[in-house]
Design an enzyme around this catalytic site. Structure first.
Site, mmCIF file in Angstrom:
data_model
loop_
_atom_site.group_PDB
_atom_site.id
_atom_site.type_symbol
_atom_site.label_atom_id
_atom_site.label_comp_id
_atom_site.label_asym_id
_atom_site.label_seq_id
_atom_site.Cartn_x
_atom_site.Cartn_y
_atom_site.Cartn_z
ATOM 1 N N CYS A 67 -9.212 1.110 8.871
ATOM 2 C CA CYS A 67 -8.782 2.484 8.577
ATOM 3 C C CYS A 67 -9.887 3.487 8.922
ATOM 4 O O CYS A 67 -11.071 3.245 8.672
ATOM 5 C CB CYS A 67 -8.411 2.590 7.095
ATOM 6 S SG CYS A 67 -7.805 4.238 6.658
ATOM 7 N N CYS B 104 -13.054 6.137 2.306
ATOM 8 C CA CYS B 104 -12.918 6.016 0.842
ATOM 9 C C CYS B 104 -13.893 4.931 0.362
ATOM 10 O O CYS B 104 -13.783 3.775 0.786
ATOM 11 C CB CYS B 104 -11.484 5.656 0.480
ATOM 12 S SG CYS B 104 -10.282 6.719 1.293
ATOM 13 N N CYS C 299 -12.926 1.320 -0.778
ATOM 14 C CA CYS C 299 -11.874 0.575 -0.073
ATOM 15 C C CYS C 299 -12.405 -0.421 0.951
ATOM 16 O O CYS C 299 -13.144 -0.061 1.879
ATOM 17 C CB CYS C 299 -10.930 1.560 0.608
ATOM 18 S SG CYS C 299 -9.502 0.731 1.334
ATOM 19 N N CYS D 285 6.432 -2.847 -3.015
ATOM 20 C CA CYS D 285 5.623 -1.780 -2.413
ATOM 21 C C CYS D 285 4.960 -2.292 -1.142
ATOM 22 O O CYS D 285 4.441 -3.409 -1.122
ATOM 23 C CB CYS D 285 4.515 -1.334 -3.361
ATOM 24 S SG CYS D 285 5.107 -0.868 -4.967
ATOM 25 N N CYS E 70 8.983 1.046 -2.443
ATOM 26 C CA CYS E 70 7.905 2.028 -2.453
ATOM 27 C C CYS E 70 7.043 1.794 -1.216
ATOM 28 O O CYS E 70 6.840 0.647 -0.818
ATOM 29 C CB CYS E 70 7.090 1.818 -3.725
ATOM 30 S SG CYS E 70 5.638 2.861 -3.849
ATOM 31 N N CYS F 200 4.741 8.240 -6.876
ATOM 32 C CA CYS F 200 3.899 7.299 -7.611
ATOM 33 C C CYS F 200 2.479 7.756 -7.354
ATOM 34 O O CYS F 200 2.024 7.772 -6.202
ATOM 35 C CB CYS F 200 4.123 5.885 -7.080
ATOM 36 S SG CYS F 200 2.956 4.673 -7.720
ATOM 37 N N ARG G 226 1.419 2.066 -14.816
ATOM 38 C CA ARG G 226 1.237 0.751 -14.181
ATOM 39 C C ARG G 226 -0.207 0.275 -14.312
ATOM 40 O O ARG G 226 -1.124 0.950 -13.847
ATOM 41 C CB ARG G 226 1.591 0.819 -12.699
ATOM 42 C CG ARG G 226 2.998 1.287 -12.459
ATOM 43 C CD ARG G 226 3.378 1.210 -10.987
ATOM 44 N NE ARG G 226 4.647 1.880 -10.766
ATOM 45 C CZ ARG G 226 5.841 1.350 -10.995
ATOM 46 N NH1 ARG G 226 5.924 0.105 -11.414
ATOM 47 N NH2 ARG G 226 6.941 2.045 -10.796
HETATM 48 N N1 SAM Z 1 -4.061 4.359 3.037
HETATM 49 C C1 SAM Z 1 -3.171 4.684 2.002
HETATM 50 C C2 SAM Z 1 -3.779 5.654 1.017
HETATM 51 O O1 SAM Z 1 -4.981 5.851 1.009
HETATM 52 O O2 SAM Z 1 -3.009 6.239 0.236
HETATM 53 C C3 SAM Z 1 -2.575 3.528 1.261
HETATM 54 C C4 SAM Z 1 -3.391 2.328 0.918
HETATM 55 S S1 SAM Z 1 -4.644 2.537 -0.310
HETATM 56 C C5 SAM Z 1 -5.412 0.999 -0.167
HETATM 57 C C6 SAM Z 1 -3.783 2.608 -1.843
HETATM 58 C C7 SAM Z 1 -4.566 2.772 -3.122
HETATM 59 O O3 SAM Z 1 -5.139 1.546 -3.502
HETATM 60 C C8 SAM Z 1 -5.735 3.733 -3.163
HETATM 61 O O4 SAM Z 1 -5.351 5.054 -3.318
HETATM 62 C C9 SAM Z 1 -6.505 3.256 -4.377
HETATM 63 O O5 SAM Z 1 -6.056 3.913 -5.547
HETATM 64 C C10 SAM Z 1 -6.158 1.780 -4.462
HETATM 65 N N2 SAM Z 1 -7.337 0.963 -4.153
HETATM 66 C C11 SAM Z 1 -7.799 0.652 -2.923
HETATM 67 N N3 SAM Z 1 -8.909 -0.105 -3.003
HETATM 68 C C12 SAM Z 1 -9.161 -0.269 -4.325
HETATM 69 C C13 SAM Z 1 -10.189 -0.962 -5.045
HETATM 70 N N4 SAM Z 1 -11.179 -1.590 -4.425
HETATM 71 N N5 SAM Z 1 -10.145 -0.948 -6.388
HETATM 72 C C14 SAM Z 1 -9.137 -0.299 -7.025
HETATM 73 N N6 SAM Z 1 -8.153 0.376 -6.395
HETATM 74 C C15 SAM Z 1 -8.157 0.401 -5.061
HETATM 75 FE FE1 SF4 Z 2 -7.794 4.046 4.371
HETATM 76 FE FE2 SF4 Z 2 -8.397 2.622 2.206
HETATM 77 FE FE3 SF4 Z 2 -8.751 5.251 2.187
HETATM 78 FE FE4 SF4 Z 2 -6.214 4.258 2.223
HETATM 79 S S1 SF4 Z 2 -7.749 4.025 0.574
HETATM 80 S S2 SF4 Z 2 -7.045 5.950 3.454
HETATM 81 S S3 SF4 Z 2 -6.578 2.408 3.454
HETATM 82 S S4 SF4 Z 2 -9.852 3.756 3.505
#
Ligand code: SAM
Ligand code: SF4
Length: 327
Positions: A47, A51, A54, A91, A124, A184, A256
């Site tokens: 990606c 973040c 992530c 989802c 979802c 959500c 959730r």
């Molecule tokens: N890229 C999309 C986004 O950012 O909305 C969808 C995927 S993203 C992985 C979805 C959500 O997963 C994030 O907004 C975050 O809240 C959660 N998430 C991702 N990595 C995480 C982690 N290491 N620990 C807890 N929650 C996590």
């Molecule tokens: Fe990309 Fe992860 Fe951020 Fe979603 S949470 S935008 S998958 S880096």
């Protein structure tokens, strides 16, 4: 709700707080069941966003293998498996900054949604940033809810992400609301934010119009290779307090218990349900992170005597696997 009200609720003695949230829960959810959701990563890793929590960000070396968008057949069989295990909501998550109408990948997602929505579960998706055109098409194809988390307070957000803004997140949520899909939206705790940041996040969520239909509370899964890899776990009573205040601020939302349940004890999870959580993510994987085994979850919910949506999916008598029995 205003921040000051949330602050006063949060900082009461714990038992006073959870008594109030329990009352609120019974008022709105008496007789309702705990929902099990299954989450599948349909496009993993690589990606463009940074973040800092992530594992799927291309900015960090997390050892995660990138995968292209999964073929429809693979997603469909995962959805059928989830339904057979008792999930009533499926989802699908994609590691994208966002997706645009008219692109082949968006068409493929729409086709996938058309198939999955025939299975009788809530559908979802979480695909990153979208606009009004994409939201309408997703809704027409059968998506019931769009996940887009604000993740933390507006003030702390720039500390965890630099490639997009909190306002970008709000714009996507507004497009989703306009389409009529339900929203959500929740966040992550344990990223180094203060308790006030968590309450600010709840203040923003509780002022959505309409309010979010569901609110995932994620505990950070500290992923190796990310900037937050050595963050310590959040104290259980902070999690319980936040869930209780979420229930009070958003009485009708599904709260959730999402990522990070592997770090919670059974007793800790039980307190979260008492305080107002009424949904779990279910199945061995949560996108790329570990999740408790489905049969252990089912065993816990049954031991607590909680009503469970689609509990007949596995058919009584319920038998423990050796792994669950050894736990
Ligand atoms: N890229 C999309 C986004 O950012 O909305 C969808 C995927 S993203 C992985 C979805 C959500 O997963 C994030 O907004 C975050 O809240 C959660 N998430 C991702 N990595 C995480 C982690 N290491 N620990 C807890 N929650 C996590
Ligand atoms: Fe990309 Fe992860 Fe951020 Fe979603 S949470 S935008 S998958 S880096």
């Amino acid at each position: 709700m205003h921040f000051d009200q949330l602050h006063a609720l949060y900082h009461q003695p714990l038992f006073d707080l959870i008594s109030q949230s329990r009352q609120m829960h019974l008022q709105h959810w008496r007789g309702e069941q705990i929902q099990r959701c299954s989450l599948l990563s349909i496009k993993t890793g690589g990606c463009s966003e940074d973040c800092s929590y992530c594992a799927q960000s291309a900015h960090y070396s997390t050892g995660l293998e990138r995968e292209d968008l999964l073929p429809i057949e693979d997603i469909l069989s995962a959805a059928k498996r989830a339904r057979a295990q008792g999930a009533t909501r499926f989802c699908m998550g994609a590691a994208w900054r966002g997706v645009r109408d008219g692109t082949p990948k968006f068409e493929q997602v729409l086709n996938t949604v058309r198939e999955v929505s025939q299975l009788g579960m809530e559908v979802c998706v979480t695909l990153g940033q979208i606009g009004v055109a994409e939201a309408h098409k997703l809704r027409q194809s059968g998506v019931t809810a769009y996940n887009h988390n604000i993740d933390t307070s507006p003030e702390f957000y720039p500390e965890i992400v630099s490639t997009h803004t909190f306002t970008d997140r709000l714009n996507t949520i507004a497009a989703v609301q306009q389409s009529g899909m339900s929203v959500c939206c929740g966040g992550i705790i344990g990223m180094g934010e203060s308790e006030d940041d968590r309450l600010r996040m709840l203040e923003v969520l509780s002022n959505f119009d309409p309010p979010p239909e569901s609110v995932p509370i994620n505990c950070l899964m500290a992923m190796p290779g990310t900037p937050l890899s050595d963050r310590p776990p959040v104290e259980i009573f902070e999690i319980v307090r936040l869930i209780a205040v979420t229930r009070l601020a958003l009485p009708k939302a599904r709260v959730r218990l999402a990522a990070g349940r592997t770090r919670l004890t059974r007793e800790g999870q039980a307190l979260c349900f008492f305080a107002g959580a009424n949904s779990i993510f279910y199945g061995e994987k949560l996108l790329t992170a570990a999740n408790p085994a489905a049969d252990r979850d089912l065993q816990l919910l049954r031991e607590l005597g909680l009503q469970i949506e689609a509990d007949d999916a596995l058919g009584p008598p319920f038998r423990l696997t050796p792994a669950a029995a050894a736990f």
